[in-house]
Design a protein around this motif. Structure first.
Motif, short mmCIF file in Angstrom:
data_model
loop_
_atom_site.label_atom_id
_atom_site.label_comp_id
_atom_site.label_asym_id
_atom_site.label_seq_id
_atom_site.Cartn_x
_atom_site.Cartn_y
_atom_site.Cartn_z
N LEU A 135 0.80 -1.30 0.03
CA LEU A 135 0.01 -0.17 0.06
C LEU A 135 0.96 1.09 -0.14
O LEU A 135 0.32 2.18 -0.62
N PHE A 136 2.03 1.22 0.64
CA PHE A 136 2.86 2.34 0.86
C PHE A 136 4.32 1.78 1.17
O PHE A 136 4.54 0.83 1.80
N GLU A 137 5.41 2.71 0.51
CA GLU A 137 6.62 2.55 0.92
C GLU A 137 7.33 3.59 0.84
O GLU A 137 6.98 4.54 -0.06
N MET A 138 8.57 4.03 1.63
CA MET A 138 9.49 5.05 1.42
C MET A 138 10.60 4.69 2.03
O MET A 138 10.73 3.77 2.92
N LEU A 139 11.59 5.76 2.14
CA LEU A 139 13.15 5.45 2.66
C LEU A 139 13.19 6.81 3.07
O LEU A 139 13.25 8.00 2.85
N ILE A 140 13.67 6.50 4.71
CA ILE A 140 13.89 7.79 5.20
C ILE A 140 15.60 7.63 5.24
O ILE A 140 16.13 6.95 6.20
N PRO A 141 16.35 8.62 4.80
CA PRO A 141 17.71 8.56 4.82
C PRO A 141 18.33 9.42 5.89
O PRO A 141 19.09 10.25 5.69
N LYS A 142 17.86 8.80 7.21
CA LYS A 142 18.69 9.34 8.30
C LYS A 142 18.58 8.36 9.42
O LYS A 142 17.96 7.37 9.27
N ARG A 143 19.39 8.64 10.32
CA ARG A 143 19.50 7.59 11.53
C ARG A 143 18.00 7.69 12.39
O ARG A 143 17.73 9.12 12.63
N LEU A 200 -3.56 -3.72 8.88
CA LEU A 200 -2.41 -3.36 8.18
C LEU A 200 -1.04 -3.96 8.58
O LEU A 200 -0.91 -4.54 9.99
N ARG A 201 -0.21 -4.00 7.97
CA ARG A 201 1.30 -4.93 8.41
C ARG A 201 2.39 -3.67 8.11
O ARG A 201 2.36 -3.01 7.00
N LEU A 202 3.13 -3.27 9.40
CA LEU A 202 4.18 -2.21 9.02
C LEU A 202 5.37 -3.09 9.12
O LEU A 202 5.70 -3.86 10.05
N MET A 203 6.34 -2.76 8.10
CA MET A 203 7.57 -3.42 8.19
C MET A 203 8.82 -2.16 8.00
O MET A 203 8.54 -1.30 7.34
N SER A 214 -1.94 -4.34 12.75
CA SER A 214 -2.19 -5.40 13.54
C SER A 214 -0.70 -6.22 13.50
O SER A 214 -0.45 -7.04 14.30
N ASP A 215 0.05 -5.98 12.58
CA ASP A 215 1.18 -6.81 12.33
C ASP A 215 2.59 -5.71 12.43
O ASP A 215 2.50 -4.81 11.37
N VAL A 216 3.47 -6.05 12.69
CA VAL A 216 4.75 -5.02 12.89
C VAL A 216 5.86 -6.00 12.75
O VAL A 216 6.20 -7.09 13.45
N SER A 267 1.47 -2.57 4.14
CA SER A 267 0.93 -3.48 3.21
C SER A 267 -0.32 -4.03 4.07
O SER A 267 -0.66 -3.97 5.39
N LEU A 268 -1.19 -4.64 3.39
CA LEU A 268 -1.86 -5.60 4.00
C LEU A 268 -1.56 -6.80 4.89
O LEU A 268 -0.73 -7.39 4.47
N ALA A 269 -2.04 -6.95 5.96
CA ALA A 269 -1.56 -8.13 6.87
C ALA A 269 -2.10 -9.52 6.20
O ALA A 269 -3.14 -9.57 5.54
N GLU A 270 -1.25 -10.35 6.36
CA GLU A 270 -1.74 -11.98 5.82
C GLU A 270 -2.40 -12.74 6.90
O GLU A 270 -2.19 -12.26 7.95
#
Length: 136
Positions: A5-13, A51-54, A89-91, A127-130
């Motif tokens: 559903l969404f992705e991004m890159l954070i270029p920081k610590r 939702l699943r957060l990775m 619901s999932d991380v 993303s959607l959780a499985e």
């Protein structure tokens, strides 16, 4: 594989949830929120539960604790990517050292970008959780 559903890159610590300097923590959350607003093309925030957060933290040799970086990022996505963090619901959280060899063959292109930058960064994916059996 679950629906992206969404992705991004954070270029920081990342900044730890347990940071003593609360101003730094708030600045980090504001930064992630601002980057998410730029990257989010879905219009209104997601309101569907499950939702699943990775997170993938590419770190140097003195990394932040992986469990302490989840909450500030999860909170920063509220109101942009999803309406409330209770929808998550999932991380999954992963920490990899930049000094180690990382096989980029099957990684998402944004994560490949993070690896090739060679500097601390966080790859974030929603993303959607499985079903539970997919994880076990």
């Amino acid at each position: 594989m679950s629906t992206l559903l969404f992705e991004m890159l954070i270029p920081k610590r990342p900044v730890s949830h347990q940071a003593k300097n609360r101003e730094n923590l708030q600045a980090w959350k504001d930064y992630v929120y601002g980057r998410a607003r730029i990257e989010w093309i879905g219009g209104t925030p997601i309101v569907t539960p499950g939702l699943r957060l990775m997170l993938v933290y590419l770190c140097d040799d003195s990394p932040a604790d992986i469990d302490n970086i989840i909450k500030p990022i999860q909170d920063a996505l509220v109101g942009v990517v999803y309406a409330d963090d209770s929808l998550v619901s999932d991380v999954d959280s992963h920490r990899r050292f930049l000094s180690d060899a990382i096989d980029i063959t099957n990684l998402p292109s944004l994560l490949v970008t993070g690896v090739t930058l060679g500097e601390e960064c966080i790859y974030i994916r929603v993303s959607l959780a499985e079903n539970l059996e997919a994880y076990i």
